[in-house]
Design an enzyme around this catalytic site. Structure first.
Site, PDB file in Angstrom:
ATOM      1  N   ASP A   1       0.822  -1.206   0.000  1.00 46.86           N
ATOM      2  CA  ASP A   1       0.000   0.000   0.000  1.00 46.86           C
ATOM      3  C   ASP A   1       0.855   1.255   0.000  1.00 46.86           C
ATOM      4  O   ASP A   1       2.058   1.223   0.273  1.00 46.86           O
ATOM      5  CB  ASP A   1      -0.934   0.013   1.211  1.00 46.86           C
TER       6      ASP A   1
ATOM      7  N   GLU B   1       0.117  -1.624   5.445  1.00 48.36           N
ATOM      8  CA  GLU B   1       1.138  -1.256   6.430  1.00 48.36           C
ATOM      9  C   GLU B   1       0.907   0.141   6.985  1.00 48.36           C
ATOM     10  O   GLU B   1       1.089   0.391   8.189  1.00 48.36           O
ATOM     11  CB  GLU B   1       2.530  -1.336   5.778  1.00 48.36           C
TER      12      GLU B   1
END
Length: 486
Positions: free
Chosen positions: A79, A146
Site C-alpha cells: 500500500d 502497512e
C-alpha cells in the site's frame, strides 16, 4: 514520461516501479495491487499465494550451487499513503500516479509518489524476475495495509514462511542499515455534542491553515514542522475569549501517520466583532509565520466570509474540545539517551473532524521504549478524559530491539564496504517498520532494513533519488551472492 522513467538505470527496477505507479493502491484499497502481484508471480512460474489478510507470498528457488544458503525473506508493503494538495484533482482509488523526473529525483504532480514502499517492492519484483542473479532460496513477503494499521504484519501466520533472514526494504536513506524501530499505538478520541442554532447577529467565516510541509510523522517529527490542527485550535482558544468565536465545523489533517498540512473550519462571530476578528486572523498568521519561518516558509492562515451554517457546536463542549486539543502533547516528547540524534518518544495530533454530532480526533503515539509509549498513552488519555471525551487506544505494535551482533548486519557492513569503500551507518528509526511485529511471529529471524533515498514520504513532496536506487540495487545484488550458509 513513462519512457523516460523506465529508461532509468537499473531498468529492471524502474520498469517495475513505474508499473506500480499505474495501479491505484491506497491503504485499505489494495485488491488491485494484490491481484497484480499474484499474477506477476504466477506468470513467472513461481509458487504464489495470498493469505487471509491480503499478504502476497512468492517463492523462488535458489540458483545452482546456492541451495545451502540461509533462506532469505525479502519484505515490503504493497500500500501507499494517499496524500494530495487541495488544488490537485486526483482519485487514489481509480487514478494512476503522475510520476515525472525532476533533476536528480523522481516525484509526482501534486500527490504522494508511492516510492514508500514502491521502490522496495519493485526491487523484489526485479529479483524474482531476473534469470541472471545468484542467490539462495528466496521468499517475497509483500504485506497489506502497512500504513494505516500494519494489518498484513499483524495477521501473518507462524509457520507460513521458511526463511532464516528478513530483509525489510522499507528504509529511506541509502548507505544506512537499520536494526531497530519504534513501536506505536493509535489514540482514537471522540466528543459527542449537541448542535445549537447560530446566535442572532453573527457573521460566518471560513478559516484555512495551509501551505505546511507535513510529512511522515515518525521520520520527520524531529524537524519541528507546523501542525495545522494545533495552529487552528490555538487560534480558536484566543478568538473564543476575545471575539466570541463559535465553531460550526472543523476538518483538519487526513491520515494518522502524516503530520497534518491543512485544516479548515467554519466559524461564526458577532457581527460587531467582525472587523476585529479579521484583523486577529492577520495577526495570528504573522505570529505563525514568524515562529515557523525557517521550517514552514509557505504557511498561510486566511479568513473568508461565507454563508451562515445551519448550526454551531454547543458552546460548553466546544470550549472543552478547544482546551483539550490545545493542551494535547504533540511533536517530540523525548530524545533517545542510547542513540544520540534519535527521537525516542513522540506524538502526532493527526486528524480532527466534526460530523453528525461527533468530533473525532486521531493521534499516533510512538516510542522505542514500551514503558514510555504506555506513559504517553496515559498522558494523552488524561487530557481528553478530563474534558469528557471517550478515548480508545488500539492498534498497538511493538518496537524492534537492535541486535548489534546480528550475522546479517556484520555481513552487509562488509559487503557495502567492499562495494563502496566505506562502512554504512547503523541506525534505529523513529517509525513503525513491520520488523517488530514480524519478529514476534518469527523470533528466529535475523532482521535488517535498508533502501534507497526517499525524501518527504507521506506528503505530496515525496521524491526518490535516482542515483541512490542504482546503489541500493547493486548492494542488494552483491549481498544476495554471498548470503551465509546454514
Amino acid at each position: 514520461m513513462a519512457k523516460e522513467i523506465i529508461s532509468l538505470q537499473p531498468e529492471i527496477v524502474w520498469k517495475h516501479f513505474y508499473a506500480l505507479t499505474q495501479i491505484p493502491r491506497p491503504s485499505k484499497s489494495e485488491e488491485k495491487i494484490e491481484q497484480f502481484m499474484a499474477k506477476f508471480g504466477r506468470d513467472l512460474g513461481l509458487e504464489t499465494l495470498i493469505d487471509e489478510v491480503g499478504n502476497v507470498i512468492i517463492r523462488k528457488p535458489a540458483t545452482l550451487g546456492m541451495e545451502k544458503c540461509k533462506g532469505l525473506v525479502l519484505q515490503g508493503h504493497l500500500d501507499m499513503v494517499p496524500q494530495k494538495n487541495s488544488d490537485t484533482k486526483h482519485d487514489f482509488i481509480t487514478d494512476p500516479i503522475d510520476a515525472y523526473i525532476d533533476g536528480d529525483w523522481v516525484t509526482a504532480r501534486g500527490t504522494t509518489l508511492g516510492a514508500d514502499n514502491g521502490m522496495g517492492v519493485a526491487a523484489i519484483m526485479a529479483v524474482l524476475e531476473s534469470k541472471n542473479l545468484v542467490h539462495g532460496p528466496i521468499e517475497a513477503l509483500l504485506t497489506s495495509d502497512e500504513e494505516t494499521g500494519m494489518t498484513g504484519a499483524f495477521g501473518l501466520k507462524a509457520g507460513l514462511l521458511k526463511g532464516d533472514i528478513l530483509m525489510n526494504l522499507d528504509s529511506e536513506d541509502e548507505g544506512e542499515l537499520y536494526v531497530g524501530c519504534a513501536g506505536g499505538v493509535d489514540a482514537n478520541i471522540s466528543f459527542n455534542y449537541k448542535e445549537e442554532v447560530v446566535p442572532a447577529g453573527h457573521a460566518a467565516y471560513k478559516l484555512t491553515v495551509k501551505g505546511l510541509k507535513g510529512g511522515h510523522s515518525g521520520l520527520e517529527i524531529i524537524l519541528g514542522r507546523g501542525n495545522s490542527n494545533k495552529l487552528m485550535f490555538r487560534f480558536f482558544r484566543h478568538a473564543s475569549k476575545e471575539h466570541g468565536l463559535r465553531i460550526a465545523s472543523v476538518d483538519g489533517g487526513s491520515l494518522r501517520n502524516a503530520i497534518p498540512r491543512e485544516s479548515f473550519a467554519v466559524v461564526t462571530v458577532p457581527s460587531a466583532q467582525a472587523e476585529k476578528f479579521e484583523t486577529c486572523v492577520v495577526k495570528y498568521q504573522a505570529i505563525y509565520k514568524k515562529e515557523l519561518s525557517l521550517v514552514e516558509p509557505d504557511l498561510s492562515f486566511t479568513v473568508q466570509k461565507t454563508d451562515l451554517p445551519k448550526s454551531v457546536i454547543e458552546n460548553s463542549v466546544a470550549t472543552k474540545i478547544t482546551n483539550a486539543i490545545y493542551g494535547c502533547p504533540n511533536g517530540v516528547i523525548r530524545m533517545s539517551d542510547a542513540m544520540p540524534g534519535l527521537v525516542e518518544t513522540s506524538t502526532n495530533l493527526a486528524r480532527v473532524f466534526s460530523s453528525d454530532g461527533k468530533l473525532i480526533i486521531q493521534c499516533l503515539l510512538r516510542s522505542s521504549v514500551d514503558s514510555a509509549k504506555d506513559d504517553l498513552s496515559e498522558m494523552v488519555s488524561s487530557v481528553f478524559e478530563l474534558a469528557g471525551a471517550n478515548v480508545q487506544l488500539s492498534g498497538g505494535y511493538p518496537g524492534w530491539k537492535p541486535d548489534m551482533n546480528s550475522t546479517i548486519l556484520t555481513h552487509m557492513k562488509s559487503v557495502y564496504n567492499k562495494l563502496y569503500g566505506r562502512v554504512p551507518e547503523v541506525k534505529a528509526i523513529h517509525a513503525g517498520l513491520e520488523c517488530g511485529l514480524l519478529g514476534g511471529v518469527y523470533p528466529n529471524w535475523d532482521m535488517i532494513s535498508f533502501g534507497p533515498t526517499i525524501r518527504f514520504p507521506h506528503s505530496p513532496d515525496e521524491k526518490v533519488n535516482i542515483a541512490s536506487v542504482a546503489m541500493f540495487w547493486n548492494y542488494l545484488v552483491e549481498t544476495l551472492k554471498s548470503i551465509p550458509q546454514k
